[in-house]
Design a protein around this motif. Structure first.
Motif, PDB file in Angstrom:
ATOM      1  N   ARG A   1      -9.536 -30.054 -11.250  1.00  0.00           N
ATOM      2  CA  ARG A   1      -8.544 -30.800 -10.475  1.00  0.00           C
ATOM      3  C   ARG A   1      -9.094 -31.090  -9.084  1.00  0.00           C
ATOM      4  O   ARG A   1      -9.925 -30.328  -8.569  1.00  0.00           O
ATOM      5  CB  ARG A   1      -7.255 -30.000 -10.328  1.00  0.00           C
ATOM      6  CG  ARG A   1      -6.417 -29.859 -11.583  1.00  0.00           C
ATOM      7  CD  ARG A   1      -5.109 -29.181 -11.232  1.00  0.00           C
ATOM      8  NE  ARG A   1      -4.238 -28.981 -12.373  1.00  0.00           N
ATOM      9  CZ  ARG A   1      -3.026 -28.448 -12.289  1.00  0.00           C
ATOM     10  NH1 ARG A   1      -2.554 -28.068 -11.115  1.00  0.00           N
ATOM     11  NH2 ARG A   1      -2.292 -28.295 -13.364  1.00  0.00           N
ATOM     12  N   VAL A   2      -8.616 -32.146  -8.463  1.00  0.00           N
ATOM     13  CA  VAL A   2      -9.051 -32.469  -7.104  1.00  0.00           C
ATOM     14  C   VAL A   2      -8.632 -31.328  -6.178  1.00  0.00           C
ATOM     15  O   VAL A   2      -7.456 -30.991  -6.079  1.00  0.00           O
ATOM     16  CB  VAL A   2      -8.437 -33.799  -6.625  1.00  0.00           C
ATOM     17  CG1 VAL A   2      -8.863 -34.088  -5.190  1.00  0.00           C
ATOM     18  CG2 VAL A   2      -8.855 -34.931  -7.543  1.00  0.00           C
TER      19      VAL A   2
ATOM     20  N   SER B   1      -7.450 -38.019  -9.304  1.00  0.00           N
ATOM     21  CA  SER B   1      -6.112 -37.426  -9.219  1.00  0.00           C
ATOM     22  C   SER B   1      -5.259 -37.819 -10.416  1.00  0.00           C
ATOM     23  O   SER B   1      -4.532 -36.994 -10.973  1.00  0.00           O
ATOM     24  CB  SER B   1      -5.430 -37.852  -7.919  1.00  0.00           C
ATOM     25  OG  SER B   1      -4.104 -37.392  -7.871  1.00  0.00           O
TER      26      SER B   1
ATOM     27  N   HIS C   1      -4.428 -32.816  -9.216  1.00  0.00           N
ATOM     28  CA  HIS C   1      -4.881 -32.279  -7.928  1.00  0.00           C
ATOM     29  C   HIS C   1      -4.048 -31.053  -7.584  1.00  0.00           C
ATOM     30  O   HIS C   1      -3.000 -30.795  -8.172  1.00  0.00           O
ATOM     31  CB  HIS C   1      -4.769 -33.336  -6.830  1.00  0.00           C
ATOM     32  CG  HIS C   1      -3.378 -33.837  -6.599  1.00  0.00           C
ATOM     33  ND1 HIS C   1      -2.957 -35.085  -7.033  1.00  0.00           N
ATOM     34  CD2 HIS C   1      -2.297 -33.264  -6.003  1.00  0.00           C
ATOM     35  CE1 HIS C   1      -1.690 -35.250  -6.706  1.00  0.00           C
ATOM     36  NE2 HIS C   1      -1.267 -34.153  -6.078  1.00  0.00           N
TER      37      HIS C   1
ATOM     38  N   ALA D   1      -0.776 -34.924  -0.823  1.00  0.00           N
ATOM     39  CA  ALA D   1      -0.714 -33.985  -1.950  1.00  0.00           C
ATOM     40  C   ALA D   1       0.159 -32.804  -1.556  1.00  0.00           C
ATOM     41  O   ALA D   1      -0.323 -31.741  -1.161  1.00  0.00           O
ATOM     42  CB  ALA D   1      -2.122 -33.530  -2.329  1.00  0.00           C
TER      43      ALA D   1
END
Length: 904
Positions: free
Chosen positions: A642-643, A586, A591, A599
């Motif tokens: 990205r996560v 992250s 993310h 998130a």
């Protein structure tokens, strides 16, 4: 004639009261039809005084940095890249600016052609790092919403959100500054108030708002004095501005953005510190907007410059006060009554002359009160009412005088008739005298019985009044108290520190270029390294910087960026050792919203923030193996996910890595990936330790002492010859960082005008840090856990600094902190946030402790993961944590048993 009419005609004071009320009412009706004209005339004396009075003295704590044509020529005539503002903010904060104001609304995104999200991220990061930045918010329509503007995700906003909202009077002139705008959760302080609170070191949440005033308690006013600052405001929370004169900005100290930028480019820290240290700095980077606001002097100015006027008024505390509406009404009524009494008391020229004289006296008092007392008195209503009364007095005086003569004749006849009746009644009154005297005596006797209580009450009230007066006098004396101590000048001869002559022109040129990058050296090996750095910086090759801790690896990384074609783009430094394993992806790759708990919105990682610029991966040797493989893909094709994202993100970044470990040995021992090592090994720059370039120690010492003196606002303290010899013979395991900390400590603790060898507190000298009375007072029990924790907090959980202060090695301090972390986890029943809060002791240290706590806990869980039996796990823990104090190991045992119980 009715009784009321008789009473009115006979009583001049009653006539004056009634006519004054009527005149004020008529005046109000007249000016209601032309409110803008009324407002312009009402404030004409104030506006005229602002134009004609001498300029007030400039406040030394304020600096205005403006945009000028030369800056437009340098950076463009339109909007500027926000990375420039980020650079300015960082440099100003490092130079000692107490508060920084910018005119860029951070809740509006930057255009893609001006850096876009990358520039926004740099500016936001600079504002966060500085911690004292105030910026304007978009007030419409976001001000009426709950929370930040939807134009940018809320996590991009930083503290310091303020407003530039002007306060326009009815005649479209700005005379007041609104200190707060909005209400409830949408309420924002003005930019000027935010900066003033930063200069006075008063948090915004501690500001007390009262009716008619705003109070900032325990403000650092200057000169070491602390006191309360009370700001007079009207019912709408507005402060009357004390403008600086016809040339609105002339007395305010100012500089141009181009001047500041050149000082930054030239690394002229001395001039920059001298210019901004201890000041509130306002940066006006936006193009001059239209339309502009008109100020009392008749000039047009911008909202940002109006905030400069507001800040100048707050810092100087030269308040211009105005009366409340009821006070203005009472004053106008009193003047009107006086003029009316004069006009109706003498119906000839004397009444008009006396009434005109009263009006002129009032106008003179209004001028004097504004010039000397800074008090604005009402103008239009009193003057209008007085003029109406003077005219009315000349017209109605004869009518009232005639009616008054008729009434006097009637009264004389009535009195003559009553005289006979009074004489007859006198006989009856004499018979009642004795009874009245008896009643009087009885009344006096009754009063004597309660006289003692009345006297006692009066005495008590007087005592209380006296005590209150004494208390108020003491409070006033306390507020006026200040420290006026001055230090002595130090002008002693010291050891001369001079650079040895270089052998050729090339080395001299390299030395000067090194100094521009903050690298102070005359060492041939360092200069050769810098020559290779210059050549390699022009190409996109990955750079690996090796060397012991404290040798200046980050300085070299920044030099690579500054000398590269990417110098105008972001430079993002990442401490790989400080990133929590759970947050690794992250933090580096970002993310998407909803990818994991917490998130709440999309977030860019460090690689994306460094797009088109340089990313510095510090302490790359501390990276875990599973994270090394994830980093390898990014280094190969500059692509990552990205996560929680389903599509890849591609970036264009320059990789610069640094480590104090032997990565080649790590490859052979298996704790560092070979493919990652060769990917990083594009250009390897090695920084020699300080013990191998002792000739640089005098140069470094001179620079460190000069910087330490600037931070403490003292003249530079020279080194004695003995102290210089002690420095050159020291091994300096912490290299330049350790040398700097040693000299900063010596400057802080030295008792004389010269730094001696004993002031350095080096091992082997006559006095060490642990033996000094000061250290003993701060740390009475160096072996106690609480004392160690307090020392960790003082050094912001810097293990090396703490170990040096305690006279221990770093591993011992680490084991102590690890034990304290395990203890806190047990005592908080596994609540990691609660445990971190208990250890940190301050919000600014919370993040650091949380990271350490997560790391220690993860290490413990990884240790016991392979075991199915608790006893076997404890045996392995005993082996793994053998250096942990025995009293702390029982907390490890508790955590292990709890873990196995939860798994059962």
């Amino acid at each position: 004639m009715s009784t009321a009419t008789r009473l009115f005609v006979r009583n001049v004071w009653l006539q004056a009261l009634v006519m004054a009320l009527c005149a004020l009412l008529v005046s109000q009706l007249i000016w209601t039809a032309a409110p803008a004209t009324f407002h312009a005339i009402e404030w004409a004396p104030y506006d005229t005084w602002i134009r004609l009075r001498p300029h007030p003295a400039p406040d030394p704590h304020l600096l205005l940095v403006t945009r000028d044509p030369a800056g437009d020529h340098q950076f463009g005539a339109g909007q500027w890249d926000r990375s420039l503002a980020a650079t300015l903010i960082t440099a100003l904060h490092d130079a000692g600016a107490t508060a920084i104001g910018i005119d860029i609304p951070l809740d509006l995104p930057s255009p893609p052609n001006l850096g876009g999200a990358v520039s926004d991220a740099l500016l936001i990061e600079a504002a966060k790092s500085a911690g004292t930045v105030a910026y304007p918010a978009v007030l419409a329509p976001a001000i009426d919403q709950e929370g930040p503007s939807p134009m940018m995700p809320p996590q991009h906003l930083v503290p310091g959100k303020s407003t530039l909202q002007p306060v326009l009077d009815l005649d479209r002139v700005v005379r007041r500054g609104l200190l707060y705008h909005g209400s409830g959760s949408s309420e924002l302080p003005s930019l000027g108030l935010s900066l003033a609170a930063g200069v006075w070191q008063v948090p915004l949440e501690r500001i007390e708002r009262r009716s008619g005033s705003i109070r900032l308690p325990h403000a650092q006013i200057g000169g070491g004095a602390t006191g309360d600052v009370t700001i007079p405001v009207d019912r709408q929370g507005r402060l009357l501005l004390n403008f600086t004169g016809p040339q609105s900005l002339a007395p305010i100290p100012s500089a141009t953005i181009l001047d500041i930028f050149r000082l930054i480019e030239q690394k002229d820290n001395d001039r920059l510190v001298a210019l901004v240290n201890g000041k509130a700095v306002l940066l006006t980077t936006q193009p001059r907007p239209q339309p502009e606001r008109t100020v009392p002097s008749g000039e047009d100015t911008t909202d940002m410059l109006l905030q400069a006027q507001l800040l100048h008024t707050l810092l100087t505390q030269d308040w211009i006060r105005e009366l409340t509406p009821w006070q203005r009404g009472v004053l106008a009524f009193v003047l009107s009554v006086g003029v009316a009494w004069a006009a109706f008391r003498w119906t000839d020229w004397r009444g008009i002359l006396l009434g005109s004289g009263l009006l002129l006296v009032y106008l003179a008092v209004a001028v004097i009160s504004l010039a000397l007392l800074r008090l604005v008195l009402p103008f239009v209503m009193p003057v209008t009412a007085a003029l109406l009364l003077l005219v009315a007095g000349s017209l109605l005086g004869q009518i009232v005088a005639t009616r008054r003569l008729v009434l006097l004749e009637q009264d004389m006849l009535s009195v003559q008739q009553q005289l006979v009746a009074v004489r007859e009644a006198l006989i009856y009154q004499e018979t009642a005298v004795e009874s009245l005297e008896e009643d009087l005596e009885s009344a006096r006797t009754s009063m004597s019985h309660s006289a003692s209580k009345a006297a006692e009450s009066a005495t008590l009230a007087a005592d209380l009044q006296r005590m209150l007066a004494e208390a108020q006098a003491q409070e006033e004396a306390t507020r006026q108290r200040m420290d006026a101590l001055e230090g002595q000048l130090h002008n002693l001869r010291a050891a001369t520190i001079s650079a040895a002559p270089l052998r050729n022109i090339e080395q001299e040129q390299l030395r000067r270029e090194c100094e521009q990058s903050g690298i102070v050296t005359n060492d041939p090996a360092m200069l050769t390294m810098f020559r290779d750095l210059k050549k390699g910086a022009r190409s996109p090759v990955t750079v690996l910087i090796t060397g012991e801790a404290g040798t200046g690896k980050e300085l070299c990384a920044r030099a690579v960026h500054r000398l590269s074609p990417r110098a105008a783009k972001p430079f993002v430094a990442v401490n790989m050792a400080a990133i929590s394993p759970e947050l690794f992806e992250s933090e580096l790759f970002g993310h998407v919203r909803g990818s994991f708990t917490g998130a709440h919105a999309d977030r860019k990682g460090y690689f994306e923030l460094a797009h088109l610029g340089t990313i510095f991966l510090d302490e790359i040797g501390d990276l875990r193996l599973d994270h090394q493989s994830k980093l390898l893909r990014v280094l190969q094709d500059r692509t990552f996910y990205r996560v929680g994202a389903t599509s890849p993100t591609t970036v264009d970044v320059r990789i610069v890595a640094a480590t104090n470990k032997d990565l080649q040995r790590g490859v052979s021992e298996g704790w560092f990936r070979e493919d990652l090592y060769f990917r990083l090994k594009g250009l390897v720059l090695h920084l020699p330790p300080l013990r191998e370039r002792t000739a640089d120690i005098p140069l470094l010492a001179e620079v460190c002492l000069r910087e330490a003196a600037q931070k403490s606002h003292q003249p530079p303290m020279p080194l004695s010859g003995e102290a210089l010899e002690a420095l050159t013979t020291q091994s300096w395991k912490g290299n330049v960082r350790e040398l700097r900390q040693c000299l900063e400590q010596a400057v802080a603790l030295a008792e004389g005008a010269l730094i001696t060898a004993s002031d350095l507190r080096l091992p082997g000298t006559s006095t060490s840090v642990a033996d000094t009375p000061t250290a003993a007072a701060l740390l009475p029990d160096s072996a106690g856990d609480l004392a160690v924790l307090n020392q960790l907090r003082r050094n912001r959980f810097d293990m090396q600094a703490t170990a040096r202060a305690l006279g221990w090695d770093r591993s011992t301090v680490t084991q102590r902190l690890k034990g304290l972390c395990f203890q806190a986890l047990v005592e908080s029943a596994g609540d990691q946030a609660k445990a971190a809060s208990a250890l940190a002791g301050a919000p600014s240290l919370l993040r650091t402790v949380e990271l350490k706590l997560m790391d220690y806990r993860a290490h413990l869980m990884d240790t016991i993961a392979p075991f199915a039996d608790v006893e076997e796990a404890l045996v392995d823990c005993k082996r793994r944590f053998k250096n942990l104090p025995e009293r702390h190991f029982r907390f490890v045992e508790t955590l292990v048993r709890r873990h196995f119980e939860s798994q059962a």
